[in-house]
Design a protein around this motif. Sequence first.
Motif, short mmCIF file in Angstrom:
data_model
loop_
_atom_site.label_atom_id
_atom_site.label_comp_id
_atom_site.label_asym_id
_atom_site.label_seq_id
_atom_site.Cartn_x
_atom_site.Cartn_y
_atom_site.Cartn_z
N ILE A 1 0.83 -1.20 0.00
CA ILE A 1 0.00 0.00 0.00
C ILE A 1 0.86 1.25 0.00
O ILE A 1 0.54 2.25 -0.67
N MET A 2 1.98 1.23 0.72
CA MET A 2 2.90 2.38 0.71
C MET A 2 3.43 2.64 -0.70
O MET A 2 3.54 3.80 -1.12
N LEU A 3 3.75 1.58 -1.43
CA LEU A 3 4.22 1.75 -2.80
C LEU A 3 3.12 2.32 -3.69
O LEU A 3 3.39 3.15 -4.58
N SER A 4 1.88 1.89 -3.46
CA SER A 4 0.77 2.46 -4.22
C SER A 4 0.65 3.95 -3.96
O SER A 4 0.41 4.74 -4.88
N GLY A 5 0.81 4.35 -2.71
CA GLY A 5 0.78 5.77 -2.37
C GLY A 5 1.98 6.51 -2.93
O GLY A 5 1.86 7.67 -3.34
N TYR A 6 3.11 5.85 -2.98
CA TYR A 6 4.33 6.47 -3.50
C TYR A 6 4.18 6.85 -4.97
O TYR A 6 4.69 7.89 -5.42
N PHE A 7 3.48 6.00 -5.73
CA PHE A 7 3.33 6.25 -7.16
C PHE A 7 2.01 6.94 -7.51
O PHE A 7 1.70 7.12 -8.69
N PHE A 8 1.25 7.33 -6.49
CA PHE A 8 0.00 8.04 -6.76
C PHE A 8 0.30 9.42 -7.33
O PHE A 8 1.18 10.14 -6.86
N ARG A 9 -0.46 9.79 -8.35
CA ARG A 9 -0.38 11.13 -8.91
C ARG A 9 -1.79 11.68 -9.04
O ARG A 9 -2.72 10.93 -9.36
N GLU A 10 -1.94 12.96 -8.82
CA GLU A 10 -3.27 13.57 -8.85
C GLU A 10 -3.79 13.68 -10.29
O GLU A 10 -3.05 13.52 -11.26
N ASN A 11 -5.09 13.97 -10.39
CA ASN A 11 -5.75 14.19 -11.68
C ASN A 11 -5.64 12.97 -12.60
O ASN A 11 -5.39 13.10 -13.80
N ARG A 12 -5.84 11.79 -12.04
CA ARG A 12 -5.77 10.57 -12.84
C ARG A 12 -7.16 9.94 -12.91
O ARG A 12 -7.37 8.79 -12.53
N TYR A 13 -8.13 10.73 -13.36
CA TYR A 13 -9.51 10.23 -13.37
C TYR A 13 -9.66 9.03 -14.30
O TYR A 13 -10.47 8.14 -14.05
N LEU A 14 -8.87 8.98 -15.39
CA LEU A 14 -8.96 7.83 -16.29
C LEU A 14 -8.50 6.56 -15.60
O LEU A 14 -9.05 5.48 -15.83
N ARG A 15 -7.48 6.69 -14.74
CA ARG A 15 -7.00 5.53 -13.99
C ARG A 15 -8.07 5.04 -13.02
O ARG A 15 -8.27 3.83 -12.85
N VAL A 16 -8.79 5.97 -12.41
CA VAL A 16 -9.87 5.60 -11.49
C VAL A 16 -10.97 4.86 -12.25
O VAL A 16 -11.47 3.82 -11.79
N ILE A 17 -11.35 5.38 -13.41
CA ILE A 17 -12.38 4.73 -14.22
C ILE A 17 -11.92 3.33 -14.63
O ILE A 17 -12.67 2.35 -14.55
N GLN A 18 -10.67 3.25 -15.08
CA GLN A 18 -10.13 1.95 -15.50
C GLN A 18 -10.15 0.95 -14.35
O GLN A 18 -10.59 -0.20 -14.52
N LEU A 19 -9.69 1.36 -13.17
CA LEU A 19 -9.65 0.46 -12.02
C LEU A 19 -11.05 0.02 -11.61
O LEU A 19 -11.27 -1.13 -11.23
N PHE A 20 -12.01 0.95 -11.70
CA PHE A 20 -13.38 0.59 -11.33
C PHE A 20 -13.96 -0.44 -12.31
O PHE A 20 -14.62 -1.40 -11.89
N VAL A 21 -13.71 -0.25 -13.60
CA VAL A 21 -14.19 -1.22 -14.59
C VAL A 21 -13.54 -2.57 -14.36
O VAL A 21 -14.20 -3.63 -14.39
N VAL A 22 -12.22 -2.56 -14.10
CA VAL A 22 -11.51 -3.81 -13.82
C VAL A 22 -12.09 -4.47 -12.57
O VAL A 22 -12.30 -5.69 -12.53
N TYR A 23 -12.35 -3.65 -11.54
CA TYR A 23 -12.91 -4.19 -10.29
C TYR A 23 -14.25 -4.87 -10.54
O TYR A 23 -14.50 -5.99 -10.06
N VAL A 24 -15.15 -4.22 -11.25
CA VAL A 24 -16.48 -4.79 -11.49
C VAL A 24 -16.37 -6.11 -12.26
O VAL A 24 -17.03 -7.10 -11.91
N ILE A 25 -15.53 -6.13 -13.28
CA ILE A 25 -15.37 -7.34 -14.10
C ILE A 25 -14.88 -8.50 -13.24
O ILE A 25 -15.44 -9.61 -13.27
N TRP A 26 -13.84 -8.25 -12.44
CA TRP A 26 -13.25 -9.33 -11.65
C TRP A 26 -14.11 -9.68 -10.44
O TRP A 26 -14.08 -10.81 -9.96
#
Length: 351
Positions: free
Chosen positions: A51-76
């Motif tokens: 989780i720390m590494l996820s926070g380390y590579f977090f960058r703001e204004n990545r709404y496309l990444r959020v949409i992508q992750l949500f679609v991936v989450y629903v599918i899986w």
Amino acid sequence: MRNHWYDNIKGVLVLFVVFGHLLTDVRGAYDDLLPNWIYLFLYTFHMPLFIMLSGYFFRENRYLRVIQLFVVYVIWQVILGSWFAFTEGIPLLSIDNPGLNVLKPYWALWYLMAIIIWYVITPYVTQLKGYVLYALLFALLFGFQAESTGFFALRKVVMFYPFFLIGNWMSARNTLNFFELPKRAEQRNRYRIGGAAVFTTITLGLLASMSFQKEDAFYHVGNLFKFRFAYETAVPEAMWSGPFAFLIVYTVSLLMAISFALIIPGRELPVFTRAGKYSLYVYLVHVFLVVGWKAFVPAAFMPTSWLQLLVLFGVAFVIVLLIISPPAVRLLRPLVEIDVRRVQDDRATKA
């Protein structure tokens, strides 16, 4: 160019994730404490560091990444929850099929749900001065909340969030950059030695302290590090001591996570570097394989626990190798790296 050190860390951690999930049912299958100790050892640091590494590579204004992750989450969520329902004989269209309840993450998918929520709220949280301390204080207070519905994986979202913010804080200060500078090889070695010393000391201290506890203490302490329960369940003998117990957990996990990261080599390690690059693939697909394993293989199929642990570690390693193999990656890419750039193109067209 990708940084091999970060990939190596993620590669080792995702192997531990698979091993830990294979190990879950084994803890109560033998009389000795070895499986319980290994399980507790893994959970003191592997998810906090992930989780720390996820926070380390977090960058703001990545709404496309959020949409992508949500679609991936629903599918899986649908795929893995339905696979579980199938193995348990639950009708796929039944309300008891966890795959149909997208608001309640199935098993390991809590992490994907948490990442989505953290990506959305972090740009606002980091506007606060001392945001890590605020998140930690909120998490310690949230421990009194007895919520146990599992919706949005809320307990884990709140309780693990300080680790995400610590990683974000380190990124803002470029704290973990020493492995990127070859001219500082001597300093890197000092970091490695220091990390190994801290990691070994805490591990031995934890082992020594647990050796004086009752047998069921491993189960309760393990749940503390997994943030599974509220204080009234996690520390029922003295609920008001919960914040202090969890503060110790945060401290131990943080020290274990950072010191473990320092031990990992920075050069390319073929299997682990590739596993780190495709860690999301492993994280998603291994659940499918672990559920299948548990459905068809007895929890104690070896005569001794240490032999069982060796076999399960080998199984975990093989699972990782299979998932990161080029054919598997090509097959899974459409379900993991979903292209949502058309959303951005549509927005640009409408503008």
